[in-house]
Motif scaffolding. Structure first.
Motif, PDB file in Angstrom:
ATOM      1  N   CYS A  44       0.835  -1.211   0.000  1.00 36.91           N
ATOM      2  CA  CYS A  44       0.000   0.000   0.000  1.00 36.91           C
ATOM      3  C   CYS A  44       0.866   1.256   0.000  1.00 36.91           C
ATOM      4  O   CYS A  44       0.575   2.213  -0.718  1.00 36.91           O
ATOM      5  N   THR A  45       1.918   1.260   0.805  1.00 35.05           N
ATOM      6  CA  THR A  45       2.825   2.404   0.858  1.00 35.05           C
ATOM      7  C   THR A  45       3.474   2.640  -0.500  1.00 35.05           C
ATOM      8  O   THR A  45       3.556   3.772  -0.975  1.00 35.05           O
ATOM      9  N   PHE A  46       3.933   1.575  -1.150  1.00 37.58           N
ATOM     10  CA  PHE A  46       4.546   1.674  -2.470  1.00 37.58           C
ATOM     11  C   PHE A  46       3.550   2.220  -3.490  1.00 37.58           C
ATOM     12  O   PHE A  46       3.881   3.108  -4.278  1.00 37.58           O
ATOM     13  N   ALA A  47       2.323   1.735  -3.455  1.00 32.28           N
ATOM     14  CA  ALA A  47       1.291   2.209  -4.391  1.00 32.28           C
ATOM     15  C   ALA A  47       0.976   3.683  -4.154  1.00 32.28           C
ATOM     16  O   ALA A  47       0.805   4.449  -5.107  1.00 32.28           O
ATOM     17  N   GLN A  48       0.918   4.088  -2.887  1.00 30.29           N
ATOM     18  CA  GLN A  48       0.648   5.491  -2.577  1.00 30.29           C
ATOM     19  C   GLN A  48       1.783   6.382  -3.075  1.00 30.29           C
ATOM     20  O   GLN A  48       1.547   7.451  -3.625  1.00 30.29           O
ATOM     21  N   GLU A  49       3.030   5.933  -2.880  1.00 34.28           N
ATOM     22  CA  GLU A  49       4.172   6.714  -3.331  1.00 34.28           C
ATOM     23  C   GLU A  49       4.167   6.841  -4.856  1.00 34.28           C
ATOM     24  O   GLU A  49       4.430   7.915  -5.386  1.00 34.28           O
ATOM     25  N   LYS A  50       3.858   5.764  -5.553  1.00 35.36           N
ATOM     26  CA  LYS A  50       3.783   5.812  -7.022  1.00 35.36           C
ATOM     27  C   LYS A  50       2.682   6.770  -7.470  1.00 35.36           C
ATOM     28  O   LYS A  50       2.845   7.499  -8.453  1.00 35.36           O
ATOM     29  N   ALA A  51       1.565   6.792  -6.761  1.00 33.38           N
ATOM     30  CA  ALA A  51       0.469   7.703  -7.105  1.00 33.38           C
ATOM     31  C   ALA A  51       0.903   9.161  -6.916  1.00 33.38           C
ATOM     32  O   ALA A  51       0.585  10.020  -7.753  1.00 33.38           O
ATOM     33  N   VAL A  52       1.640   9.446  -5.848  1.00 32.72           N
ATOM     34  CA  VAL A  52       2.125  10.805  -5.613  1.00 32.72           C
ATOM     35  C   VAL A  52       3.137  11.183  -6.684  1.00 32.72           C
ATOM     36  O   VAL A  52       3.102  12.301  -7.217  1.00 32.72           O
ATOM     37  N   GLU A  53       4.043  10.268  -7.029  1.00 33.58           N
ATOM     38  CA  GLU A  53       5.012  10.538  -8.095  1.00 33.58           C
ATOM     39  C   GLU A  53       4.291  10.887  -9.390  1.00 33.58           C
ATOM     40  O   GLU A  53       4.657  11.853 -10.069  1.00 33.58           O
ATOM     41  N   GLN A  54       3.256  10.133  -9.734  1.00 28.50           N
ATOM     42  CA  GLN A  54       2.512  10.394 -10.969  1.00 28.50           C
ATOM     43  C   GLN A  54       1.793  11.743 -10.892  1.00 28.50           C
ATOM     44  O   GLN A  54       1.724  12.480 -11.882  1.00 28.50           O
ATOM     45  N   GLU A  55       1.268  12.077  -9.720  1.00 27.49           N
ATOM     46  CA  GLU A  55       0.610  13.373  -9.533  1.00 27.49           C
ATOM     47  C   GLU A  55       1.595  14.518  -9.791  1.00 27.49           C
ATOM     48  O   GLU A  55       1.263  15.503 -10.463  1.00 27.49           O
ATOM     49  N   ILE A  56       2.830  14.390  -9.298  1.00 25.49           N
ATOM     50  CA  ILE A  56       3.849  15.430  -9.482  1.00 25.49           C
ATOM     51  C   ILE A  56       4.256  15.503 -10.955  1.00 25.49           C
ATOM     52  O   ILE A  56       4.410  16.604 -11.515  1.00 25.49           O
ATOM     53  N   ILE A  57       4.416  14.367 -11.607  1.00 25.05           N
ATOM     54  CA  ILE A  57       4.769  14.352 -13.042  1.00 25.05           C
ATOM     55  C   ILE A  57       3.687  15.044 -13.857  1.00 25.05           C
ATOM     56  O   ILE A  57       3.987  15.867 -14.733  1.00 25.05           O
ATOM     57  N   THR A  58       2.433  14.759 -13.550  1.00 25.95           N
ATOM     58  CA  THR A  58       1.319  15.394 -14.263  1.00 25.95           C
ATOM     59  C   THR A  58       1.283  16.893 -13.985  1.00 25.95           C
ATOM     60  O   THR A  58       1.080  17.699 -14.902  1.00 25.95           O
ATOM     61  N   LEU A  59       1.514  17.275 -12.747  1.00 27.81           N
ATOM     62  CA  LEU A  59       1.534  18.699 -12.392  1.00 27.81           C
ATOM     63  C   LEU A  59       2.645  19.425 -13.140  1.00 27.81           C
ATOM     64  O   LEU A  59       2.439  20.519 -13.670  1.00 27.81           O
ATOM     65  N   SER A  60       3.817  18.803 -13.232  1.00 32.81           N
ATOM     66  CA  SER A  60       4.934  19.406 -13.965  1.00 32.81           C
ATOM     67  C   SER A  60       4.600  19.554 -15.448  1.00 32.81           C
ATOM     68  O   SER A  60       4.858  20.600 -16.046  1.00 32.81           O
ATOM     69  N   LYS A  61       4.032  18.504 -16.020  1.00 35.15           N
ATOM     70  CA  LYS A  61       3.642  18.559 -17.439  1.00 35.15           C
ATOM     71  C   LYS A  61       2.647  19.696 -17.673  1.00 35.15           C
ATOM     72  O   LYS A  61       2.787  20.466 -18.629  1.00 35.15           O
ATOM     73  N   ASN A  62       1.662  19.802 -16.803  1.00 31.79           N
ATOM     74  CA  ASN A  62       0.677  20.881 -16.929  1.00 31.79           C
ATOM     75  C   ASN A  62       1.338  22.243 -16.782  1.00 31.79           C
ATOM     76  O   ASN A  62       0.988  23.197 -17.487  1.00 31.79           O
ATOM     77  N   LYS A  63       2.305  22.342 -15.859  1.00 26.51           N
ATOM     78  CA  LYS A  63       3.007  23.608 -15.638  1.00 26.51           C
ATOM     79  C   LYS A  63       3.675  24.089 -16.922  1.00 26.51           C
ATOM     80  O   LYS A  63       3.603  25.269 -17.259  1.00 26.51           O
ATOM     81  N   TRP A  64       4.348  23.164 -17.643  1.00 24.00           N
ATOM     82  CA  TRP A  64       4.992  23.553 -18.912  1.00 24.00           C
ATOM     83  C   TRP A  64       3.961  24.117 -19.881  1.00 24.00           C
ATOM     84  O   TRP A  64       4.221  25.113 -20.558  1.00 24.00           O
ATOM     85  N   GLN A  65       2.773  23.510 -19.942  1.00 23.83           N
ATOM     86  CA  GLN A  65       1.737  24.009 -20.854  1.00 23.83           C
ATOM     87  C   GLN A  65       1.209  25.363 -20.387  1.00 23.83           C
ATOM     88  O   GLN A  65       1.003  26.263 -21.194  1.00 23.83           O
ATOM     89  N   TRP A  66       0.997  25.511 -19.087  1.00 26.35           N
ATOM     90  CA  TRP A  66       0.515  26.802 -18.565  1.00 26.35           C
ATOM     91  C   TRP A  66       1.534  27.899 -18.824  1.00 26.35           C
ATOM     92  O   TRP A  66       1.163  29.038 -19.124  1.00 26.35           O
ATOM     93  N   MET A  67       2.816  27.562 -18.733  1.00 25.46           N
ATOM     94  CA  MET A  67       3.857  28.549 -19.022  1.00 25.46           C
ATOM     95  C   MET A  67       3.847  28.902 -20.510  1.00 25.46           C
ATOM     96  O   MET A  67       3.970  30.079 -20.863  1.00 25.46           O
TER      97      MET A  67
END
Length: 149
Positions: A20-43
């Motif tokens: 469960c901890t590993f799955a939660q960490e992977k979900a957070v990593e994916q959330e940050i990757i998506t946020l970064s990708k969106n940031k590039w588009q917003w910029m």
């Protein structure tokens, strides 16, 4: 036999907890990757209203030409002083430490700087902090690499 059953149950619980901890960490990593990708588009879109809510109040930005805080970065984006036209991301990695995420991107950045269109290879370091269940960008640093990506 009872000891074996207890050990087996404890082992299953530990394995489930680690999973469960590993799955939660992977979900957070994916959330940050998506946020970064969106940031590039917003910029690229010069969407300073959304970026204003993403950028932490005490955030810092390091560019080839200097470093500054949130207000200046938003002003630079809004005015087109630097127009982040397109970031082509080649690699991305994320490390999570408590409420902090460090994302590394290897990118080619097509930008307009001072009216001139340029493409540069960069390693970009993004530091995000989670406050009040919201990820905010705390630092964005560009390091130019010597060879194209």
């Amino acid at each position: 036999m009872k000891i074996f059953v207890k050990c087996f149950v404890v082992g299953l619980f530990l394995a489930w907890n680690i999973s469960c901890t590993f799955a939660q960490e992977k979900a957070v990593e994916q959330e940050i990757i998506t946020l970064s990708k969106n940031k590039w588009q917003w910029m690229a879109d010069k969407n300073v209203d959304v970026l204003d809510s993403l950028f932490h109040e005490k955030s810092v930005y390091v560019h080839m030409g200097g470093s500054w805080g949130k207000e200046r970065e938003l002003a630079v984006i809004k005015s087109g002083g630097i127009w982040y036209k397109k970031a082509t991301v080649h690699d991305v990695s994320v490390e999570i430490v408590n409420n902090t995420a460090v994302l590394l991107n290897r990118i080619d950045l097509l930008a307009v700087v001072g009216g001139n269109e340029v493409t540069n290879p960069f390693i970009v370091t993004e530091v995000y902090v989670n406050e009040n269940d919201k990820w905010e960008l705390l630092s964005l640093s560009f390091t130019k690499t010597m060879t194209p990506n």
